[in-house]
Design a protein around this motif. Sequence first.
Motif, PDB file in Angstrom:
ATOM      1  N   LYS A  40       0.850  -1.208   0.000  1.00 51.54           N
ATOM      2  CA  LYS A  40       0.000   0.000   0.000  1.00 51.54           C
ATOM      3  C   LYS A  40       0.888   1.263   0.000  1.00 51.54           C
ATOM      4  CE  LYS A  40      -3.578   2.133   2.898  1.00 51.54           C
ATOM      5  NZ  LYS A  40      -2.822   3.157   3.621  1.00 51.54           N
ATOM      6  N   SER A  48       4.887  -3.182  -8.778  1.00 51.61           N
ATOM      7  CA  SER A  48       4.475  -1.792  -9.082  1.00 51.61           C
ATOM      8  C   SER A  48       4.953  -1.342 -10.456  1.00 51.61           C
ATOM      9  CB  SER A  48       5.031  -0.835  -8.017  1.00 51.61           C
ATOM     10  OG  SER A  48       6.415  -0.596  -8.247  1.00 51.61           O
ATOM     11  N   THR A 102       2.890   1.732  -3.378  1.00 47.72           N
ATOM     12  CA  THR A 102       2.075   2.127  -4.539  1.00 47.72           C
ATOM     13  C   THR A 102       1.454   3.519  -4.340  1.00 47.72           C
ATOM     14  OG1 THR A 102       0.291   0.796  -3.624  1.00 47.72           O
ATOM     15  CG2 THR A 102       1.516  -0.189  -5.412  1.00 47.72           C
ATOM     16  N   GLU A 103       1.168   3.888  -3.101  1.00 45.72           N
ATOM     17  CA  GLU A 103       0.589   5.234  -2.876  1.00 45.72           C
ATOM     18  C   GLU A 103       1.648   6.330  -2.978  1.00 45.72           C
ATOM     19  OE1 GLU A 103      -3.107   4.123   0.097  1.00 45.72           O
ATOM     20  OE2 GLU A 103      -1.529   5.448   0.846  1.00 45.72           O
ATOM     21  N   LYS A 129       4.794   6.134  -4.308  1.00 48.04           N
ATOM     22  CA  LYS A 129       5.574   6.111  -5.560  1.00 48.04           C
ATOM     23  C   LYS A 129       6.943   6.780  -5.367  1.00 48.04           C
ATOM     24  CE  LYS A 129       1.566   6.135  -8.697  1.00 48.04           C
ATOM     25  NZ  LYS A 129       0.590   5.807  -7.654  1.00 48.04           N
TER      26      LYS A 129
END
Length: 351
Positions: A75, A122, A78-79, A81
């Motif tokens: 989480k 990702s 990916t949030e 980056k």
Amino acid sequence: MDNVKKALITGIAGQDGSYLTELLLSKGYEVYGIIRWDSIFTTQRIDHLYQDPHIKGTRLFLKHGDLTDSASIIKLITEIKPDEIYHLGAQSHVRVSFEMPEYTVNTNALGTLRILEAIRISKLPIKFYMAASSEMFGGINSPQNENTPFCPKSPYACSKVFGYDITKLYREAYGIFAANGIFYNHESPRRGDTFVTKKITRGIARIKAGLDKKLYLGNLDAKRDWGFAPEYIEAMYSILQQPKPDDFVIATGESCSVKGFLEKAFDYAGLGDYQQYVEIDPYYYRPSEVNVLIGDSSKAKEKLGWKSKINFNELAKIMIDADFRKYGLTPPGEGDGILKEKFPNRWWKVD
Ligand code: NAP
Ligand code: F7E
């Protein structure tokens, strides 16, 4: 602003994480740090950097997560980056790893795999730094360099060998910019209180302040290559700024026994012979010990232009000055002088 670089740090509240945060903020980065939830605050080392995220312009953000919890890792990556991930989080105590081997391997070995898998899935062009360790060598051949075979002697060392290998594998198999820093012991006033150098300098300050009479230690004959943490953080940053990912040994190239460190530290603090104060408690012996570690950082000198400036004698002085201040004592002051002279452009707060 779009061109601001983002770094994600695991273990941000640890010794190295706190210095790295200072370095990256000084370079203009936006810094995200993973902290474990606890019922009390455990962020003392970065409190001087923290600002309420509601304040405009804040560049340091702390997020709850845990290396044993894949979902939180996926989480966050990916949030956020991030452009760079510095993976410093670990159960980092060698003796504790004999008491909690499964937890140590889950956190250190599988924790590293969890992050690398999250990066791979990702598909983001994230650079990854792995905090590997001289403990992986086990001290058989000294000095050690990047080509020395590993011979781990603790669950901690085994977990770091896995972390090192899996980092290399993801670089080779998937083309991820993944690099290992094989760091030797590096210490500072922010070192955890149960590692031997800090235990000694803190113990000396407590004896001076009249709070303790004795200091209980284990094996005094072990030799380590002890350096100064902020210098090692500069090497860490530099490893991720190279054109190609690679692995580097970072060390001073000098080794000193625990006894040698004790002698220097007690003498500097004006307490005289350490034997009046130190007692051996076999509780602190390890089921298997690494006797000698000395690193050869020739590759780092050639490719990163990195070389240590502080030796163990100066390190003891820097740490004692800080611990004297912490216990309300007037420090002898040579350590502060060394910092001023050798690091005129310091990017970290002196403790
Ligand atoms: P440290 O002070 O012990 O910091 C370790 C950090 O990892 C702490 O902030 C800790 O969180 C966090 N952590 C532990 N378990 C975690 C988990 N399950 N999930 C998320 N975070 C977790 O270590 P350090 O001295 O800064 O070292 C940094 C890294 O370099 C470590 O990986 C260590 O193994 C490696 N290393 C250190 C040295 C050295 O001499 N210092 C040498 C070679 C390699 P809390 O703040 O909540 O405890
Ligand atoms: O022990 C001896 C002990 O725990 C150093 C970690 O950062 O560096 C660190 O691991 C030596 C050992 O560090 C006590 O037996 C004697 O020989 O300070 P330490 P470490 O085990 O070298 C490596 C590179 C890492 O990667 C690790 O994360 O000192 N010793 N008496 C003692 N050690 C401790 N802790 N406490 C004693 O009372």
